[in-house]
Structures are given as C-alpha cells and as structure tokens.
Write a protein that holds these residues in place. Structure first.
Motif, PDB file in Angstrom:
ATOM      1  N   LEU A  99       0.849  -1.189   0.000  1.00  0.00           N
ATOM      2  CA  LEU A  99       0.000   0.000   0.000  1.00  0.00           C
ATOM      3  C   LEU A  99       0.884   1.238   0.000  1.00  0.00           C
ATOM      4  CD1 LEU A  99      -3.100   0.823   0.579  1.00  0.00           C
ATOM      5  CD2 LEU A  99      -2.401   0.999   2.952  1.00  0.00           C
ATOM      6  N   ALA A 100       0.498   2.259  -0.747  1.00  0.00           N
ATOM      7  CA  ALA A 100       1.200   3.550  -0.691  1.00  0.00           C
ATOM      8  C   ALA A 100       0.397   4.479   0.212  1.00  0.00           C
ATOM      9  CB  ALA A 100       1.333   4.146  -2.076  1.00  0.00           C
ATOM     10  N   LEU A 104      -4.652   5.992   0.535  1.00  0.00           N
ATOM     11  CA  LEU A 104      -5.751   6.045   1.501  1.00  0.00           C
ATOM     12  C   LEU A 104      -6.643   7.256   1.273  1.00  0.00           C
ATOM     13  CD1 LEU A 104      -3.890   5.113   4.796  1.00  0.00           C
ATOM     14  CD2 LEU A 104      -5.190   3.612   3.321  1.00  0.00           C
ATOM     15  N   PHE A 105      -6.078   8.308   0.688  1.00  0.00           N
ATOM     16  CA  PHE A 105      -6.832   9.552   0.520  1.00  0.00           C
ATOM     17  C   PHE A 105      -7.552   9.597  -0.830  1.00  0.00           C
ATOM     18  CE2 PHE A 105      -3.400  10.265   3.474  1.00  0.00           C
ATOM     19  CZ  PHE A 105      -4.043  10.871   4.539  1.00  0.00           C
ATOM     20  N   SER A 106      -7.421   8.553  -1.642  1.00  0.00           N
ATOM     21  CA  SER A 106      -8.071   8.547  -2.944  1.00  0.00           C
ATOM     22  C   SER A 106      -9.107   7.433  -3.071  1.00  0.00           C
ATOM     23  CB  SER A 106      -7.016   8.383  -4.045  1.00  0.00           C
ATOM     24  OG  SER A 106      -6.265   7.209  -3.848  1.00  0.00           O
ATOM     25  N   LEU A 107      -9.315   6.645  -2.007  1.00  0.00           N
ATOM     26  CA  LEU A 107     -10.287   5.556  -2.038  1.00  0.00           C
ATOM     27  C   LEU A 107     -11.672   6.062  -1.623  1.00  0.00           C
ATOM     28  CD1 LEU A 107      -8.065   2.850  -0.313  1.00  0.00           C
ATOM     29  CD2 LEU A 107      -8.648   2.932  -2.709  1.00  0.00           C
ATOM     30  N   GLU A 108     -12.711   5.349  -2.085  1.00  0.00           N
ATOM     31  CA  GLU A 108     -14.088   5.764  -1.784  1.00  0.00           C
ATOM     32  C   GLU A 108     -14.549   5.177  -0.443  1.00  0.00           C
ATOM     33  OE1 GLU A 108     -16.412   4.582  -5.112  1.00  0.00           O
ATOM     34  OE2 GLU A 108     -15.551   6.078  -6.449  1.00  0.00           O
ATOM     35  N   ALA A 114      -9.952   1.689   5.135  1.00  0.00           N
ATOM     36  CA  ALA A 114      -8.985   1.238   4.126  1.00  0.00           C
ATOM     37  C   ALA A 114      -7.773   0.588   4.791  1.00  0.00           C
ATOM     38  CB  ALA A 114      -8.541   2.420   3.266  1.00  0.00           C
ATOM     39  N   LEU A 115      -7.325   1.170   5.918  1.00  0.00           N
ATOM     40  CA  LEU A 115      -6.200   0.584   6.663  1.00  0.00           C
ATOM     41  C   LEU A 115      -6.577  -0.759   7.271  1.00  0.00           C
ATOM     42  CD1 LEU A 115      -4.482   3.533   8.576  1.00  0.00           C
ATOM     43  CD2 LEU A 115      -3.369   1.944   7.015  1.00  0.00           C
ATOM     44  N   MET A 300       3.020  10.192   4.362  1.00  0.00           N
ATOM     45  CA  MET A 300       1.803  10.767   3.779  1.00  0.00           C
ATOM     46  C   MET A 300       0.569  10.499   4.639  1.00  0.00           C
ATOM     47  SD  MET A 300       2.616  12.421   1.126  1.00  0.00           S
ATOM     48  CE  MET A 300       1.012  12.728   0.416  1.00  0.00           C
ATOM     49  N   LEU A 301       0.673   9.598   5.626  1.00  0.00           N
ATOM     50  CA  LEU A 301      -0.463   9.343   6.523  1.00  0.00           C
ATOM     51  C   LEU A 301      -0.644  10.514   7.478  1.00  0.00           C
ATOM     52  CD1 LEU A 301       0.100   5.592   7.543  1.00  0.00           C
ATOM     53  CD2 LEU A 301      -1.119   6.491   5.570  1.00  0.00           C
ATOM     54  N   ASP A 302      -1.860  10.710   7.959  1.00  0.00           N
ATOM     55  CA  ASP A 302      -2.096  11.814   8.894  1.00  0.00           C
ATOM     56  C   ASP A 302      -2.202  11.284  10.332  1.00  0.00           C
ATOM     57  OD1 ASP A 302      -4.593  10.698   9.023  1.00  0.00           O
ATOM     58  OD2 ASP A 302      -5.615  12.308   7.956  1.00  0.00           O
ATOM     59  N   ILE A 303      -2.435  12.184  11.275  1.00  0.00           N
ATOM     60  CA  ILE A 303      -2.415  11.840  12.706  1.00  0.00           C
ATOM     61  C   ILE A 303      -3.489  10.804  13.055  1.00  0.00           C
ATOM     62  CG2 ILE A 303      -3.916  13.763  13.420  1.00  0.00           C
ATOM     63  CD1 ILE A 303      -0.773  12.516  15.323  1.00  0.00           C
ATOM     64  N   GLU A 304      -4.641  10.846  12.333  1.00  0.00           N
ATOM     65  CA  GLU A 304      -5.711   9.865  12.581  1.00  0.00           C
ATOM     66  C   GLU A 304      -5.240   8.461  12.211  1.00  0.00           C
ATOM     67  OE1 GLU A 304      -9.168  11.111  10.415  1.00  0.00           O
ATOM     68  OE2 GLU A 304      -9.025  13.153  11.186  1.00  0.00           O
TER      69      GLU A 304
END
Length: 462
Positions: A99-100, A104-108, A114-115, A300-304
């Motif tokens: 996974l890149a 995660l930010f482009s999936l519906e 997604a994780l 590229m992942l965020d704090i959440e």
C-alpha cells in the motif's frame, strides 16, 4: 553446408513487463543470514539486508506479530527493493499486502476502513479439512454417445488403477463434461473429490511417458498411486481474513473480490468472523498465518491514521507492519508539530528502525549491470563506465532510466551494442533534476508565477 536458421518463436501465454524491481528475487542472504555482496538482484546495503533477514526469520517461525519495522533512508537507496526482497523470500503462502500512503486519501471509503482492510489482507488463515478422494491412473475413458442427438444424455465408464487394484466407475453427464474440460486421457493420474465431483489432473504417469515423442514443458510426470483407490486426504486452503470478510459481508461477496468493489465492511461482520476463526483454531481446523503489510511513503499518513496504527498493532491478530519513508525531520500531517520522518514519537517508539545508506560508485555499477541484463540491453564497457559516472553525479534512478532510452537510440542507428555516443545522445535529450533546476533558474523570468530566489535555487539542488 548451409547454416541452419531457426525461426524465433515467442511464448505469448505469459507476458511480463519489466518493472523497477522485477530483477529482485530475494534478500540475497546465505543460511547464516549473512548478506552476499551481489545476490538475487540485491547489491550492497548489507546491514539493512541482514536486519531484514532477521525479521524475516522471526516471521517464518511465527515468533512475532503486531510488530512494526521502519525502513528509513534517502531517495534511491533501495528501501522498496528490500521490502520486495522480503515478499519474494516469504513465499506464496505468507500473505504480503502492499500500500502507498497516498492511496488512503483517494479511495471511496474512510481512511481507517482502508487501513483495516489492508491489515486483514495481510493476515492469512490456513484451513484444514479432511475429504474423501479417488486417486488413480486412468486406464481407459469410454464414452457412449446416443445415436440421435438430444435423444438421451451421454453415459460412459472410467477405468482407474493403482499399483494394487483396478476399478471401473460409471460416469454421468456432468462427470463426462468435467473430464472433457480437464482433457483427461489414458495415462493421466487424476484425483476426484467425492463430495464435489471436482477432477484435478495430478500429472502423467511415468509408465506412459514414452507415448509421445515430445511433450510440453507444463507436463508433470508422477508415479502411479499405490494402495486403495479411495482414500481420506487432508486438504489445506489458504485464504486471507479480508477475503472471508468480503464473502460474508454481502450476498454476492465472492464477485466483489474480482471487481474490487468491496465497500465498507461492518465491524459486526468482522467480530463474527474473528469468533468463528478462533473456534476453528481451538478445534485444530485452522491456524493463523501472520503476513506482512508494507506501507510505502508512510509520511503521507495523517495523525488519525497513525493513531489507528498504534491501536491496531496491539491486536492479537495483527500482521507484521513494514513502513518506508525518505523524509527527515518534518511536520506530522494533520498537525503543526515536527517529528523525525513525519511519524509521531509514540509510534516511532514501537518501530524497529532499519536505515539504508547511499550506494557507492562500485555498487551503482553492479546495479546498472543487473538492470542492463534484466532489460536485455548489451552495452560496451566505456558506455557502462559513463552511465556509472552519470549515476554518481545525477542519481541512480536517472541512470537506470537511460538504459532503455540509449538502447532505442542504438537501435535507431542500427547498432547491436550501446556505445558512449548513444548514452551521450539521450543524456542531452532528457534532463536530470540538477540540470532541470539550473535551466529553471536561468529562464525563471519567462515562466508564470515564479517566486524563486538564489537561496531557493541552492536549496533545490539535490
């Protein structure tokens, strides 16, 4: 005597594209987990490969689960190559999900969903079940076709034998159709599942190996089975938890696996599946195979997402998490705080950190040799030396990109071996980052919305 010329034939059944890491076959370690200098497509990075080998050994022995490893290093130092080497070394039965971070930010669906799906793709379940099978060598297949088409269904007889016995079985229309699909003929060794009627061709009997002058490479020669024709056999199915989730989450879940439209899966479904898998484990029907989840560009992942990873790693059925980043001390996405590699300190504390070092000139030369061989490009020694110099001065990735381009330039002048002039030609056709930045600074006044100054120019130099 005239020279015999053989026409070139290509096997079109399997077409493989040459990718950035298609030359990687493993980690290139010996039995003592010592890194060989050049092995299985891997060059250099001996310390990082040794560390990855130790992790790999622990994964294979099932000693660690819910652990996380960070591959940290400058761009182009082989982080993804080490992860790919780990995947190849693990074999087919151990799940490996890739996974890149930006995906995660482009999936519906939600980021945490997604994780979670990625986590469950990396956890395998080995399900064991006993089934009755009929296994033997086909002596004769006799099919009676009706005289008038459509008057009656086809019937037939199948004669099977082992080293100790021989039996004739009556065949119905469905079994005749299954035999036709598998192209079963006398001399083949077959296994028939009594419950489902599924026919599997095991191979061709050694005793019938001389029936034909030539056989295809896919023909497997096996011994005629011994003992009884009917026997109980333990069958092992390997699936991932995600596949079980998808199949149970909707009425046509099996089709969703092929279309990729899995959607969000309710937590109740997952809880029920986890309970059922736990029951199977207690009964000895199944065992958990913790796989590997590789997240590239983890910065590229965020704090959440980082908070979710912290919690998910504590789960007893968590896979081994391998993450990679090329960032230094940078801002954690979703906050104003800075941290090493853009990862929160509490998650960094859970990680085993493996660092990669920049390649030396000699290692760059060896990598370019492997890539030239992989891309089937013949190159003179002078051309290889020039390409190595370009790799040192510009970047390894840029030098690798020039291999195929120079081969096309060589082809254009009807040459067989890539020479220095071909490398020189493509070097001036395609700019690297340094020369592109210099060009931008020289002609910045002619570009729109340009705000760069001298300090920015120096900072942009790699």
């Amino acid at each position: 005597m005239a020279e015999l010329k053989l026409s070139e034939s290509r096997d079109l059944t399997r077409i493989e594209r040459i990718g950035a890491h298609s030359h990687i076959r493993g980690l290139g370690l010996d039995s003592a987990l010592e890194a060989r200098d050049v092995s299985e497509g891997m060059v250099g990075q001996t310390a990082a490969r040794k560390a990855a080998g130790v992790i790999l050994q622990m994964i294979k022995e099932g000693k660690i689960a819910g652990r996380a490893v960070l591959l940290a290093g400058q761009p182009g130092t082989g982080k993804t190559a080490i992860a790919m080497g780990m995947a190849k070394s693990l074999g087919l039965e151990t799940p490996f999900a890739m996974l890149a971070g930006s995906e995660l930010f482009s999936l519906e669906m939600g980021k945490t969903e997604a994780l979670m799906q990625a986590f469950r793709k990396a956890i395998g379940v080995r399900i064991k079940e006993e089934t009755e099978i009929i296994e033997g060598e086909v002596v004769e297949v006799q099919i009676d076709r009706p005289a008038v088409a459509g008057a009656a269904s086809k019937t037939g007889k199948l004669t099977l034998k082992t080293t100790e016995m021989e039996t004739v079985y009556d065949l119905g229309a469905k079994m005749i159709e299954a035999l036709g699909k598998e192209k079963v003929q006398s001399g083949d060794v077959v296994a028939i599942d009594k419950a489902s009627g599924k026919i599997t061709k095991v191979g061709r009997s050694f005793s019938r190996s001389r029936d034909y002058d030539a056989m295809g490479p896919s023909v497997k020669l096996v011994q005629c089975p011994d003992g009884e024709l009917q026997k109980r056999k333990e069958v092992v199915h390997c699936v991932t938890l995600h596949e079980i989730d998808v199949i149970n989450s909707r009425t046509q879940g099996f089709l969703a696996l092929f279309t990729g439209d899995t959607g969000e899966i309710r937590s109740e479904v997952r809880e029920q599946i986890d309970t059922k898998v736990a029951e199977w484990r207690e009964e000895g029907k199944a065992e958990i195979v913790p796989g590997v989840l590789f997240i590239d560009e983890v910065h590229m992942l965020d704090i959440e997402c980082f908070s979710f990873l912290n919690r998910a790693l504590e789960n007893e059925m968590a896979p081994i998490l391998v993450v990679a980043t090329n960032r230094g001390i940078t801002t954690i996405r979703g906050t104003n705080y800075k941290s090493p590699h853009g990862i929160p300190i509490d998650l960094l504390d859970r990680l085993l950190i493996i660092t990669t070092q920049p390649y030396t000139e000699d290692e760059i030369r060896k990598i370019l040799d492997i890539r030239s061989q992989e891309e089937e490009v013949e190159m003179s020694e002078e051309a290889k030396h020039l390409l190595t110099k370009i790799g040192v001065d510009a970047s390894l990735r840029y030098a690798i990109h020039l291999i195929t381009a120079s081969a096309l330039a060589c082809q254009k002048r009807k040459g067989k071996i890539v020479e220095m002039e071909d490398i020189n030609r493509v070097y001036h056709l395609f700019l690297d980052v340094k020369r592109s930045t210099q060009y931008l600074m020289e002609y910045q006044s002619q570009y729109m919305f340009n705000d760069a100054d001298e300090d920015d120019a120096n900072a942009m130099q790699p």
